[in-house]
Design a protein around this motif. Structure first.
Motif, PDB file in Angstrom:
ATOM      1  N   LEU A 213     -15.819  37.785 -31.777  1.00 22.22           N
ATOM      2  CA  LEU A 213     -14.267  38.721 -32.972  1.00 22.22           C
ATOM      3  C   LEU A 213     -14.129  40.060 -32.604  1.00 22.22           C
ATOM      4  CD1 LEU A 213     -13.216  37.651 -34.951  1.00 22.22           C
ATOM      5  CD2 LEU A 213     -14.754  37.773 -36.838  1.00 22.22           C
ATOM      6  N   LEU A 214     -15.185  40.666 -32.916  1.00 21.56           N
ATOM      7  CA  LEU A 214     -14.677  42.096 -32.836  1.00 21.56           C
ATOM      8  C   LEU A 214     -14.058  42.541 -31.444  1.00 21.56           C
ATOM      9  CD1 LEU A 214     -15.692  45.276 -33.583  1.00 21.56           C
ATOM     10  CD2 LEU A 214     -17.531  45.077 -32.149  1.00 21.56           C
ATOM     11  N   ASN A 215     -14.347  42.202 -30.462  1.00 22.71           N
ATOM     12  CA  ASN A 215     -13.639  42.209 -29.097  1.00 22.71           C
ATOM     13  C   ASN A 215     -12.148  41.708 -29.321  1.00 22.71           C
ATOM     14  OD1 ASN A 215     -15.960  43.800 -28.038  1.00 22.71           O
ATOM     15  ND2 ASN A 215     -16.435  41.647 -26.648  1.00 22.71           N
ATOM     16  N   VAL A 216     -11.606  40.367 -29.536  1.00 24.28           N
ATOM     17  CA  VAL A 216     -11.408  40.238 -29.897  1.00 24.28           C
ATOM     18  C   VAL A 216      -9.677  40.983 -30.983  1.00 24.28           C
ATOM     19  CG1 VAL A 216      -9.732  38.501 -31.180  1.00 24.28           C
ATOM     20  CG2 VAL A 216     -12.058  37.865 -29.690  1.00 24.28           C
ATOM     21  N   LEU A 217     -10.530  41.344 -32.394  1.00 28.89           N
ATOM     22  CA  LEU A 217      -9.937  41.951 -33.067  1.00 28.89           C
ATOM     23  C   LEU A 217      -9.788  43.519 -32.210  1.00 28.89           C
ATOM     24  CD1 LEU A 217      -9.470  42.264 -36.635  1.00 28.89           C
ATOM     25  CD2 LEU A 217     -11.901  42.626 -35.961  1.00 28.89           C
ATOM     26  N   LYS A 218     -10.153  44.474 -31.264  1.00 37.66           N
ATOM     27  CA  LYS A 218     -10.015  45.661 -30.937  1.00 37.66           C
ATOM     28  C   LYS A 218      -9.345  45.082 -30.477  1.00 37.66           C
ATOM     29  CE  LYS A 218     -14.483  47.728 -31.349  1.00 37.66           C
ATOM     30  NZ  LYS A 218     -15.265  48.198 -30.672  1.00 37.66           N
ATOM     31  N   LYS A 219      -9.060  43.998 -29.099  1.00 39.49           N
ATOM     32  CA  LYS A 219      -8.006  43.969 -28.664  1.00 39.49           C
ATOM     33  C   LYS A 219      -6.196  43.435 -29.637  1.00 39.49           C
ATOM     34  CE  LYS A 219      -6.528  40.783 -24.194  1.00 39.49           C
ATOM     35  NZ  LYS A 219      -6.719  39.457 -23.662  1.00 39.49           N
ATOM     36  N   GLU A 220      -6.673  42.913 -30.701  1.00 38.16           N
ATOM     37  CA  GLU A 220      -5.401  42.488 -31.049  1.00 38.16           C
ATOM     38  C   GLU A 220      -4.628  44.117 -31.364  1.00 38.16           C
ATOM     39  OE1 GLU A 220      -3.914  39.819 -30.994  1.00 38.16           O
ATOM     40  OE2 GLU A 220      -4.434  38.790 -29.808  1.00 38.16           O
ATOM     41  N   ALA A 221      -5.850  44.612 -32.301  1.00 37.92           N
ATOM     42  CA  ALA A 221      -5.113  46.191 -33.019  1.00 37.92           C
ATOM     43  C   ALA A 221      -4.537  47.204 -32.051  1.00 37.92           C
ATOM     44  CB  ALA A 221      -6.548  46.789 -33.532  1.00 37.92           C
ATOM     45  N   GLY A 222      -5.237  46.624 -30.148  1.00 41.18           N
ATOM     46  CA  GLY A 222      -4.509  47.721 -29.404  1.00 41.18           C
ATOM     47  C   GLY A 222      -2.891  47.507 -29.359  1.00 41.18           C
ATOM     48  N   ASN A 223      -2.651  45.889 -29.101  1.00 47.93           N
ATOM     49  CA  ASN A 223      -1.485  45.372 -28.979  1.00 47.93           C
ATOM     50  C   ASN A 223      -0.536  45.964 -29.907  1.00 47.93           C
ATOM     51  OD1 ASN A 223      -2.780  44.276 -26.653  1.00 47.93           O
ATOM     52  ND2 ASN A 223      -3.776  41.704 -27.276  1.00 47.93           N
ATOM     53  N   LEU A 224      -1.620  45.487 -31.942  1.00 44.01           N
ATOM     54  CA  LEU A 224       0.156  45.971 -32.546  1.00 44.01           C
ATOM     55  C   LEU A 224       0.094  47.329 -32.451  1.00 44.01           C
ATOM     56  CD1 LEU A 224      -2.082  44.035 -35.348  1.00 44.01           C
ATOM     57  CD2 LEU A 224       0.114  43.199 -34.202  1.00 44.01           C
ATOM     58  N   SER A 225      -0.745  48.612 -32.174  1.00 47.45           N
ATOM     59  CA  SER A 225      -0.798  49.878 -32.573  1.00 47.45           C
ATOM     60  C   SER A 225       0.505  49.788 -31.172  1.00 47.45           C
ATOM     61  CB  SER A 225      -1.887  49.803 -31.560  1.00 47.45           C
ATOM     62  OG  SER A 225      -2.635  50.268 -32.491  1.00 47.45           O
ATOM     63  N   LYS A 226       0.788  49.136 -29.858  1.00 45.44           N
ATOM     64  CA  LYS A 226       0.847  49.379 -28.864  1.00 45.44           C
ATOM     65  C   LYS A 226       3.155  48.940 -29.445  1.00 45.44           C
ATOM     66  CE  LYS A 226      -1.989  48.524 -24.527  1.00 45.44           C
ATOM     67  NZ  LYS A 226      -2.581  48.792 -23.971  1.00 45.44           N
ATOM     68  N   ALA A 227       2.322  47.605 -29.842  1.00 49.42           N
ATOM     69  CA  ALA A 227       4.216  46.913 -29.990  1.00 49.42           C
ATOM     70  C   ALA A 227       4.561  48.114 -31.616  1.00 49.42           C
ATOM     71  CB  ALA A 227       3.610  45.897 -31.001  1.00 49.42           C
ATOM     72  N   THR A 228       3.766  48.346 -32.378  1.00 54.07           N
ATOM     73  CA  THR A 228       4.232  49.820 -33.656  1.00 54.07           C
ATOM     74  C   THR A 228       4.864  50.637 -32.946  1.00 54.07           C
ATOM     75  OG1 THR A 228       2.704  48.728 -35.019  1.00 54.07           O
ATOM     76  CG2 THR A 228       3.699  50.548 -35.405  1.00 54.07           C
ATOM     77  N   GLU A 229       3.986  51.219 -31.680  1.00 55.65           N
ATOM     78  CA  GLU A 229       4.829  52.503 -31.033  1.00 55.65           C
ATOM     79  C   GLU A 229       6.123  51.827 -30.837  1.00 55.65           C
ATOM     80  OE1 GLU A 229       1.379  54.046 -28.535  1.00 55.65           O
ATOM     81  OE2 GLU A 229      -0.682  53.787 -30.311  1.00 55.65           O
ATOM     82  N   LEU A 230       6.407  51.015 -29.914  1.00 56.43           N
ATOM     83  CA  LEU A 230       7.257  50.343 -29.170  1.00 56.43           C
ATOM     84  C   LEU A 230       8.226  50.123 -30.241  1.00 56.43           C
ATOM     85  CD1 LEU A 230       5.815  47.884 -26.401  1.00 56.43           C
ATOM     86  CD2 LEU A 230       7.057  49.953 -26.588  1.00 56.43           C
ATOM     87  N   LYS A 231       8.361  50.241 -31.010  1.00 55.62           N
ATOM     88  CA  LYS A 231       9.084  49.448 -32.251  1.00 55.62           C
ATOM     89  C   LYS A 231       9.558  51.149 -32.338  1.00 55.62           C
ATOM     90  CE  LYS A 231       8.518  44.776 -33.810  1.00 55.62           C
ATOM     91  NZ  LYS A 231       7.704  43.862 -35.214  1.00 55.62           N
ATOM     92  N   SER A 232       8.439  51.837 -32.815  1.00 63.42           N
ATOM     93  CA  SER A 232       9.038  52.878 -33.645  1.00 63.42           C
ATOM     94  C   SER A 232      10.104  54.129 -31.888  1.00 63.42           C
ATOM     95  CB  SER A 232       8.205  54.127 -33.066  1.00 63.42           C
ATOM     96  OG  SER A 232       7.037  53.146 -34.898  1.00 63.42           O
ATOM     97  N   SER A 233       9.829  54.326 -30.913  1.00 64.12           N
ATOM     98  CA  SER A 233      10.135  54.670 -29.616  1.00 64.12           C
ATOM     99  C   SER A 233      11.657  54.372 -29.560  1.00 64.12           C
ATOM    100  CB  SER A 233       9.329  55.022 -29.042  1.00 64.12           C
ATOM    101  OG  SER A 233      10.066  53.858 -27.739  1.00 64.12           O
TER     102      SER A 233
END
Length: 117
Positions: free
Chosen positions: A92-112
């Motif tokens: 669960l922790l690994n999945v959460l970290k992966k999802e958090a990373g994906n969300l961060s990347k998606a947020t960064e892409l939207k911001s840029s």
């Protein structure tokens, strides 16, 4: 005849003495027999008491061993379940970290993308 009477009296005295000696020896032997019979009875009673005590100890030991086996089984089952929980938590922790990373990347892409427009 007097000599024969004296000899007879002497034989009679020896015979009485021998009989008395035999009776004394028999009485001594009888005392020993009674003492040994008492000792035998005491030992048999001790054996009976110890046998009963051994049976009680064996019963208690068997019950305690069965209880210990139940403890061992419960501990093993609990440890196995706990290991599954740990594995699930790590997954669960690994999945959460992966999802958090994906969300961060998606947020960064939207911001840029928003900055570029």
């Amino acid at each position: 005849m007097t000599q024969q009477g004296a000899a007879l009296q002497s034989y009679n005295n020896e015979l009485v003495k021998c009989i008395e000696d035999l009776c004394t020896k028999r009485d001594e032997l009888n005392k020993q027999i009674q003492q040994e019979e008492e000792e035998k009875n005491k030992l048999q009673n001790d054996i009976r008491i110890l046998t009963e005590k051994l049976a009680r100890v064996n019963e208690n030991l068997a019950r305690k061993m069965a209880s210990r086996n139940e403890f061992d089984k419960t501990i093993a089952e609990t440890e196995a379940a706990y290991m599954k929980i740990l594995e699930s938590s790590q997954t669960l922790l690994n999945v959460l970290k992966k999802e958090a990373g994906n969300l961060s990347k998606a947020t960064e892409l939207k911001s840029s993308v928003a900055k570029d427009t």
